[in-house]
Design a protein around this motif. Structure first.
Motif: not given
Ligand code: PMP
Ligand code: GLU
Length: 394
Positions: A327-356
């Motif tokens: 999936p293209d998840i670039s629509s999340f870039f620049g957003k802050t999720l539960n206090g975590t800033v998502i700047d790129n796909a690596s941030d997103f994958a790490l966020y899923l690992l740590e939070n989900a």
């Protein structure tokens, strides 16, 4: 002491798929309930008839070094497989058996590339291609594709990427990570471009050949003019769930096979004897014997696509093969999720690992910074649980 390491290894990145799998294992060891969707590995057991062949090989004392390029009767079975499944004529002198398709690819890079030779990689590409090419002092040339073309490279893009230094084109179909499958027409289009550039060789990685839901796998070696300049890579890891047994192989022009054998002979020698014997049985079996796994992957593909489509911000193609969604998840870039800033796909994958507690792999490792890769080689229950957790933390 790490200063003493070679420039070669310092320049190499760690395989992102294996690194994420290791991280998931580590977290599980700490008691976390991690769902691992990072590693591309069938979750089925090896079919019993293949296990029986391995047991028999132990009893038959297949314990000595095997020929460097593989047992002659295994190469014959591979030759027959190429004819049966791909309508390709590879004689046994054109076949080399290796310790996984990964080694086949490393052999090819080492015997084909000189310093500065360019290798075109339609992106997204399988994670290890670029580091294997770089290790051989080649230069990976990424050709970015997007979801709009189903992550496939067009003939015009190929033409534009070619320079006087282009030596090879490497691609996988079905593709890891996008699941895209090139049709005969699409491959003919690429072959047409290559016609005008006779010095370019192709690596066609067909390891997901059988995990193809649209049917009609096409080998580019079978297209007019391509046979003498194509190296067809395959293996038993995916179709037969034999990842840990480490058997891959190539069909190639004889001079390529000879050079790979020479190279392998100074590195690892022949592949594991027991696994080679079992591979004969695997390849001689009709494809119908593994159809249940393909059907199951097909069902899971539909399931995970349906579930992920319900998540706002996930943009999905329909993968037609392999066992990944990208999936293209670039629509999340620049957003802050539960206090975590998502700047790129690596941030997103790490966020899923740590939070989900769900392990995926960043698309950056595959040459596409807008996506993440999710392997659906997991049970239906795990897939449902994983997606519902992802949904909850987004
Ligand atoms: N090519 C692709 C596209 C893959 O996904 C893999 C998976 N590991 C390989 C090659 C290597 O396979 P193996 O070494 O297990 O045969
Ligand atoms: N090919 C699989 C993957 O992409 C296995 C891991 C690896 O060899 O990188 O996840």
């Amino acid at each position: 002491m790490s200063n003493h390491l070679s420039e070669r290894i310092k320049a190499m990145s760690t395989s992102a798929t294996l690194a994420m799998a290791a991280k998931a294992r580590e977290l599980r060891g700490q008691g976390k309930d991690i769902i691992g969707l990072s590693l591309g590995e069938p979750d089925f057991n090896i079919p019993e008839f293949i296990k029986d062949a391995a047991k028999q090989a132990v009893d038959d004392n297949y314990s000595s070094y095997s020929p460097v390029d593989g047992y002659a009767d295994l190469k014959l079975a591979i030759s027959n497989k190429f004819k049966r499944d791909n309508n390709l004529d590879y004689g046994i002198n054109q076949i080399v058996v290796s310790t996984g398709a990964k080694q086949s690819l490393a052999n090819i890079a080492m015997i084909m590339l000189n310093k500065g030779d360019e290798v075109i990689l339609p992106a997204p590409y399988w994670v290890s291609y670029s580091d294997i090419v770089k290790l051989a002092e080649g230069v990976p040339v990424e050709v970015p594709t997007s979801i709009d073309t189903d992550f496939k490279m067009t003939p015009a893009q190929l033409e534009a990427a070619i320079t006087p230094n282009t030596k090879m084109l490497w691609y996988s179909s079905p593709c890891n990570p996008s699941g895209s499958v090139y049709s005969e027409e699409e491959l003919k289009g690429l072959a047409e471009v290559l016609k005008n550039h006779p010095g370019i060789f192709v690596v066609s990685d067909e390891i997901y050949e059988h995990i193809n839901f649209r049917g009609g796998h096409v080998s580019i070696a079978g297209i007019n003019g391509m046979y003498d300049r194509t190296i067809t890579v395959n293996g038993v890891s995916k179709a037969f769930a034999m990842t840990g047994w480490r058997i891959g192989y190539i069909g190639a022009p004889e001079w390529v096979a000879k050079a790979c054998t020479k190279f392998q002979g100074q590195n690892t020698s022949g592949a594991n004897a027991i696994a080679q014997r079992a591979t004969i049985t695997a390849l001689e079996a009709p494809v119908s014997k593994i159809q249940f796994m393909i059907d199951e992957f097909h069902k899971r593909r539909d399931l995970i696509l349906g579930l992920l489509r319900e998540i706002e911000g996930f943009n999905l193609n329909v993968p037609e093969g392999a066992f990944y969604v990208f999936p293209d998840i670039s629509s999340f870039f620049g957003k802050t999720l539960n206090g975590t800033v998502i700047d790129n796909a690596s941030d997103f994958a790490l966020y899923l690992l740590e939070n989900a507690n769900v392990a995926t792999v960043t698309g950056e490792a595959f040459g596409n910074p807008n996506c993440i890769r999710i392997s659906y080689a997991a049970s239906e229950e795990e897939l449902r649980k994983a997606v519902s957790r992802i949904k909850a933390v987004l």
